[in-house]
Design a protein around this motif. Structure first.
Motif, PDB file in Angstrom:
ATOM      1  N   LYS A 155     -23.103   9.274  42.098  1.00  0.00           N
ATOM      2  CA  LYS A 155     -22.711   7.949  42.583  1.00  0.00           C
ATOM      3  C   LYS A 155     -23.435   6.846  41.827  1.00  0.00           C
ATOM      4  O   LYS A 155     -22.829   5.835  41.449  1.00  0.00           O
ATOM      5  CB  LYS A 155     -23.018   7.826  44.081  1.00  0.00           C
ATOM      6  CG  LYS A 155     -22.678   6.451  44.649  1.00  0.00           C
ATOM      7  CD  LYS A 155     -23.245   6.275  46.035  1.00  0.00           C
ATOM      8  CE  LYS A 155     -23.118   4.814  46.472  1.00  0.00           C
ATOM      9  NZ  LYS A 155     -23.766   4.569  47.765  1.00  0.00           N
ATOM     10  N   GLU A 156     -24.733   7.023  41.606  1.00  0.00           N
ATOM     11  CA  GLU A 156     -25.509   5.996  40.910  1.00  0.00           C
ATOM     12  C   GLU A 156     -25.004   5.797  39.482  1.00  0.00           C
ATOM     13  O   GLU A 156     -24.919   4.666  38.999  1.00  0.00           O
ATOM     14  CB  GLU A 156     -26.987   6.384  40.907  1.00  0.00           C
ATOM     15  CG  GLU A 156     -27.645   6.250  42.278  1.00  0.00           C
ATOM     16  CD  GLU A 156     -29.032   6.835  42.326  1.00  0.00           C
ATOM     17  OE1 GLU A 156     -29.519   7.312  41.270  1.00  0.00           O
ATOM     18  OE2 GLU A 156     -29.646   6.841  43.410  1.00  0.00           O
ATOM     19  N   ALA A 157     -24.636   6.889  38.822  1.00  0.00           N
ATOM     20  CA  ALA A 157     -24.111   6.786  37.459  1.00  0.00           C
ATOM     21  C   ALA A 157     -22.770   6.060  37.456  1.00  0.00           C
ATOM     22  O   ALA A 157     -22.511   5.187  36.610  1.00  0.00           O
ATOM     23  CB  ALA A 157     -23.963   8.178  36.847  1.00  0.00           C
ATOM     24  N   SER A 158     -21.911   6.399  38.417  1.00  0.00           N
ATOM     25  CA  SER A 158     -20.599   5.754  38.513  1.00  0.00           C
ATOM     26  C   SER A 158     -20.751   4.276  38.859  1.00  0.00           C
ATOM     27  O   SER A 158     -20.077   3.415  38.280  1.00  0.00           O
ATOM     28  CB  SER A 158     -19.753   6.463  39.573  1.00  0.00           C
ATOM     29  OG  SER A 158     -18.543   5.771  39.802  1.00  0.00           O
ATOM     30  N   LEU A 159     -21.644   3.989  39.800  1.00  0.00           N
ATOM     31  CA  LEU A 159     -21.847   2.611  40.223  1.00  0.00           C
ATOM     32  C   LEU A 159     -22.402   1.764  39.087  1.00  0.00           C
ATOM     33  O   LEU A 159     -21.994   0.609  38.884  1.00  0.00           O
ATOM     34  CB  LEU A 159     -22.809   2.589  41.418  1.00  0.00           C
ATOM     35  CG  LEU A 159     -22.947   1.287  42.183  1.00  0.00           C
ATOM     36  CD1 LEU A 159     -21.614   0.867  42.774  1.00  0.00           C
ATOM     37  CD2 LEU A 159     -23.979   1.423  43.287  1.00  0.00           C
ATOM     38  N   PHE A 160     -23.318   2.344  38.313  1.00  0.00           N
ATOM     39  CA  PHE A 160     -23.887   1.625  37.171  1.00  0.00           C
ATOM     40  C   PHE A 160     -22.797   1.281  36.160  1.00  0.00           C
ATOM     41  O   PHE A 160     -22.714   0.147  35.672  1.00  0.00           O
ATOM     42  CB  PHE A 160     -24.970   2.480  36.513  1.00  0.00           C
ATOM     43  CG  PHE A 160     -25.566   1.857  35.283  1.00  0.00           C
ATOM     44  CD1 PHE A 160     -26.520   0.860  35.386  1.00  0.00           C
ATOM     45  CD2 PHE A 160     -25.172   2.271  34.015  1.00  0.00           C
ATOM     46  CE1 PHE A 160     -27.071   0.280  34.250  1.00  0.00           C
ATOM     47  CE2 PHE A 160     -25.716   1.705  32.873  1.00  0.00           C
ATOM     48  CZ  PHE A 160     -26.665   0.704  32.992  1.00  0.00           C
ATOM     49  N   ALA A 161     -21.946   2.259  35.857  1.00  0.00           N
ATOM     50  CA  ALA A 161     -20.875   2.026  34.887  1.00  0.00           C
ATOM     51  C   ALA A 161     -19.898   0.967  35.401  1.00  0.00           C
ATOM     52  O   ALA A 161     -19.480   0.067  34.660  1.00  0.00           O
ATOM     53  CB  ALA A 161     -20.142   3.333  34.603  1.00  0.00           C
ATOM     54  N   ARG A 162     -19.530   1.074  36.684  1.00  0.00           N
ATOM     55  CA  ARG A 162     -18.565   0.118  37.242  1.00  0.00           C
ATOM     56  C   ARG A 162     -19.123  -1.293  37.247  1.00  0.00           C
ATOM     57  O   ARG A 162     -18.424  -2.255  36.916  1.00  0.00           O
ATOM     58  CB  ARG A 162     -18.185   0.542  38.671  1.00  0.00           C
ATOM     59  CG  ARG A 162     -17.212  -0.428  39.353  1.00  0.00           C
ATOM     60  CD  ARG A 162     -16.491   0.228  40.502  1.00  0.00           C
ATOM     61  NE  ARG A 162     -17.337   0.571  41.605  1.00  0.00           N
ATOM     62  CZ  ARG A 162     -17.519  -0.206  42.686  1.00  0.00           C
ATOM     63  NH1 ARG A 162     -16.926  -1.384  42.760  1.00  0.00           N
ATOM     64  NH2 ARG A 162     -18.276   0.175  43.668  1.00  0.00           N
ATOM     65  N   ARG A 163     -20.395  -1.419  37.605  1.00  0.00           N
ATOM     66  CA  ARG A 163     -20.972  -2.766  37.682  1.00  0.00           C
ATOM     67  C   ARG A 163     -21.207  -3.360  36.296  1.00  0.00           C
ATOM     68  O   ARG A 163     -21.117  -4.577  36.121  1.00  0.00           O
ATOM     69  CB  ARG A 163     -22.259  -2.731  38.508  1.00  0.00           C
ATOM     70  CG  ARG A 163     -21.950  -2.548  39.989  1.00  0.00           C
ATOM     71  CD  ARG A 163     -23.176  -2.584  40.870  1.00  0.00           C
ATOM     72  NE  ARG A 163     -22.779  -2.438  42.270  1.00  0.00           N
ATOM     73  CZ  ARG A 163     -23.634  -2.232  43.263  1.00  0.00           C
ATOM     74  NH1 ARG A 163     -24.925  -2.136  43.012  1.00  0.00           N
ATOM     75  NH2 ARG A 163     -23.203  -2.123  44.508  1.00  0.00           N
ATOM     76  N   ARG A 164     -21.498  -2.515  35.310  1.00  0.00           N
ATOM     77  CA  ARG A 164     -21.643  -3.033  33.954  1.00  0.00           C
ATOM     78  C   ARG A 164     -20.321  -3.631  33.471  1.00  0.00           C
ATOM     79  O   ARG A 164     -20.285  -4.697  32.842  1.00  0.00           O
ATOM     80  CB  ARG A 164     -22.084  -1.908  33.012  1.00  0.00           C
ATOM     81  CG  ARG A 164     -23.554  -1.560  33.099  1.00  0.00           C
ATOM     82  CD  ARG A 164     -24.453  -2.697  32.609  1.00  0.00           C
ATOM     83  NE  ARG A 164     -24.252  -2.993  31.205  1.00  0.00           N
ATOM     84  CZ  ARG A 164     -24.906  -2.431  30.210  1.00  0.00           C
ATOM     85  NH1 ARG A 164     -25.829  -1.498  30.491  1.00  0.00           N
ATOM     86  NH2 ARG A 164     -24.688  -2.770  28.967  1.00  0.00           N
ATOM     87  N   ILE A 165     -19.229  -2.923  33.795  1.00  0.00           N
ATOM     88  CA  ILE A 165     -17.913  -3.428  33.407  1.00  0.00           C
ATOM     89  C   ILE A 165     -17.543  -4.658  34.234  1.00  0.00           C
ATOM     90  O   ILE A 165     -17.089  -5.677  33.706  1.00  0.00           O
ATOM     91  CB  ILE A 165     -16.847  -2.330  33.588  1.00  0.00           C
ATOM     92  CG1 ILE A 165     -17.118  -1.185  32.603  1.00  0.00           C
ATOM     93  CG2 ILE A 165     -15.439  -2.888  33.371  1.00  0.00           C
ATOM     94  CD1 ILE A 165     -16.247   0.038  32.833  1.00  0.00           C
ATOM     95  N   SER A 166     -17.769  -4.569  35.550  1.00  0.00           N
ATOM     96  CA  SER A 166     -17.351  -5.667  36.425  1.00  0.00           C
ATOM     97  C   SER A 166     -18.164  -6.928  36.194  1.00  0.00           C
ATOM     98  O   SER A 166     -17.640  -8.037  36.325  1.00  0.00           O
ATOM     99  CB  SER A 166     -17.436  -5.245  37.900  1.00  0.00           C
ATOM    100  OG  SER A 166     -18.771  -4.996  38.292  1.00  0.00           O
ATOM    101  N   ASP A 167     -19.462  -6.792  35.841  1.00  0.00           N
ATOM    102  CA  ASP A 167     -20.266  -7.986  35.582  1.00  0.00           C
ATOM    103  C   ASP A 167     -19.648  -8.840  34.482  1.00  0.00           C
ATOM    104  O   ASP A 167     -19.785 -10.064  34.472  1.00  0.00           O
ATOM    105  CB  ASP A 167     -21.695  -7.583  35.192  1.00  0.00           C
ATOM    106  CG  ASP A 167     -22.594  -7.376  36.400  1.00  0.00           C
ATOM    107  OD1 ASP A 167     -22.144  -7.673  37.523  1.00  0.00           O
ATOM    108  OD2 ASP A 167     -23.728  -6.923  36.226  1.00  0.00           O
ATOM    109  N   ASN A 168     -18.961  -8.198  33.560  1.00  0.00           N
ATOM    110  CA  ASN A 168     -18.304  -8.932  32.479  1.00  0.00           C
ATOM    111  C   ASN A 168     -16.908  -9.402  32.892  1.00  0.00           C
ATOM    112  O   ASN A 168     -16.573 -10.583  32.768  1.00  0.00           O
ATOM    113  CB  ASN A 168     -18.201  -8.049  31.235  1.00  0.00           C
ATOM    114  CG  ASN A 168     -17.577  -8.783  30.065  1.00  0.00           C
ATOM    115  OD1 ASN A 168     -18.134  -9.765  29.591  1.00  0.00           O
ATOM    116  ND2 ASN A 168     -16.431  -8.323  29.617  1.00  0.00           N
ATOM    117  N   ARG A 169     -16.090  -8.478  33.440  1.00  0.00           N
ATOM    118  CA  ARG A 169     -14.702  -8.819  33.759  1.00  0.00           C
ATOM    119  C   ARG A 169     -14.576  -9.753  34.950  1.00  0.00           C
ATOM    120  O   ARG A 169     -13.563 -10.419  35.118  1.00  0.00           O
ATOM    121  CB  ARG A 169     -13.897  -7.538  34.020  1.00  0.00           C
ATOM    122  CG  ARG A 169     -13.753  -6.634  32.824  1.00  0.00           C
ATOM    123  CD  ARG A 169     -12.917  -7.290  31.700  1.00  0.00           C
ATOM    124  NE  ARG A 169     -11.496  -7.274  32.018  1.00  0.00           N
ATOM    125  CZ  ARG A 169     -10.752  -8.350  32.086  1.00  0.00           C
ATOM    126  NH1 ARG A 169     -11.276  -9.539  31.889  1.00  0.00           N
ATOM    127  NH2 ARG A 169      -9.475  -8.266  32.369  1.00  0.00           N
TER     128      ARG A 169
END
Length: 377
Positions: free
Chosen positions: A163-177
């Motif tokens: 979950k932490e790995a998925s959440l990190f990836a999603r937030r890295r993308i979402s912080d930009n988009r």
């Protein structure tokens, strides 16, 4: 039936942070709810005043605001907050590995909350806790329970890692988009009160002399609002007539965004799924109702972005119980592309599995509580 004071030893050796050779300090802020692992810590120089000495393997239990369900097993010798209890198993009654699992059960935690004293910062006294009696299996069955519970927590730890790995990836993308369009141009920003039909909070029925009832209007508190999930596995209800007369403004509608605005859980948010026809929030939860120009998932993602979580940290008022005002929520600036763009981005971000994993973690914990409650009652 066994008294808790016969199950556990209360260790109360105090130490000055400036006089210890230990290099780890554990405060209540370092303990995660419903987790035995201590993943974070500070250093003694971070704090002042007497603290408690902890030996490796001893239990650190948050005696202040026990409803936060904070408990951890120390992996090292350290010092901890005086708002905690340091406990270790009485090996004559329980095997050491069993005690922390038992203390995480709903049976124990509900009793701990019930005997807490005080209003703003309810606290447990050892004398009261030591007298509490619980049904207790013999050591042979304790060992069997530990073996099963350890496997459950091994699964949970694996789920948390994914979950932490998925959440990190999603937030890295979402912080930009969430801020820029595909060409790198920033979206225009609007304040939340301009794109929300309603920003309000509830009230406590107990202030009006009401207690919870067996059936009525669902009452959602900050304990129910978890990260992106409203957990109503243990629902509480208030009288329908009280809700209709006194709490009409804070009645929930499907797709309302709920935000914890008081205490240690400030910044936890979730979308109400409308699973109960009649539901209210309490005074520790803000209700934000997006207009047709704002996708509720977009608002939730904005709050969970790095910028959003920073806003909660900067806008909270530090007093006995930190809080965020409705005005501060309304002033939060939201980058706002067209609604179709919002929906498209959120649909893509929804493909990340961390929400599905969160549901599996909760089901895993339900299995744990079922095993503990079934085998000790």
């Amino acid at each position: 039936m066994v008294k808790f004071g016969d199950m556990a030893k209360h260790i109360s050796k105090r130490v000055e942070p400036t006089e210890t050779n230990l290099n780890i300090y554990v405060g209540l802020e370092h303990l995660d709810p419903d987790s035995l692992r201590i993943k974070r810590h500070g250093v003694p120089s971070d704090v002042e005043g007497q603290k408690l000495l902890v030996k490796k393997g001893q239990i650190i239990f948050g005696k202040r605001r026990a409803y936060q369900r904070k408990l951890g097993v120390a992996d090292w010798d350290c010092i901890c907050s005086a708002h905690a209890m340091v406990l270790e198993a009485n090996s004559e009654t329980v095997i050491p590995e069993f005690l922390p699992f038992f203390m995480l059960s709903n049976m124990f935690m509900n009793r701990a909350v019930a005997i807490s004293e005080g209003s703003l910062s309810p606290t447990i006294k050892w004398k009261s806790l030591a007298q509490q009696e619980f049904p207790m299996p013999d050591k042979t069955n304790q060992k069997k329970i530990v073996e099963v519970c350890q496997k459950i927590f091994d699964v949970e730890n694996s789920l948390l890692t994914v979950k932490e790995a998925s959440l990190f990836a999603r937030r890295r993308i979402s912080d930009n988009r969430l801020i820029y369009d595909i060409d790198g141009n920033p979206w225009k920003k609007v304040k939340a009160f301009n794109v929300c039909e309603l920003i309000t909070k509830g009230a406590s029925p107990r202030w009006q002399g009401f207690e919870y009832v067996d059936n009525g209007t669902l009452f959602v508190t900050s304990e129910n609002v978890l990260n992106e999930i409203v957990d109503i596995s243990e629902p509480k209800f208030i009288p329908n007539e009280f809700s209709e007369v006194n709490l009409k403004r804070s009645r929930l509608k499907k797709d309302d965004v709920l935000v914890n605005i008081v205490g240690a859980s400030i910044g936890r948010c979730a979308i109400w799924d409308g699973s109960y026809k009649n539901a209210n929030v309490n005074q520790a939860v803000a209700l934000m109702r997006p207009s047709s120009d704002l996708d509720p998932r977009w608002l939730l993602a904005q709050f969970y972005s790095t910028r959003g979580q920073r806003h909660f940290g900067l806008s909270k008022v530090d007093n006995a119980r930190p809080n965020v005002s409705l005005t501060s929520l309304g002033e939060f600036e939201i980058p706002l592309p067209p609604i179709k763009v919002q929906k498209n981005i959120m649909d893509k971000l929804a493909l990340f599995p961390d929400m599905v994993i969160e549901e599996k973690i909760h089901k895993n914990r339900d299995i744990f509580n079922a095993i503990i409650n079934r085998n000790v009652m």
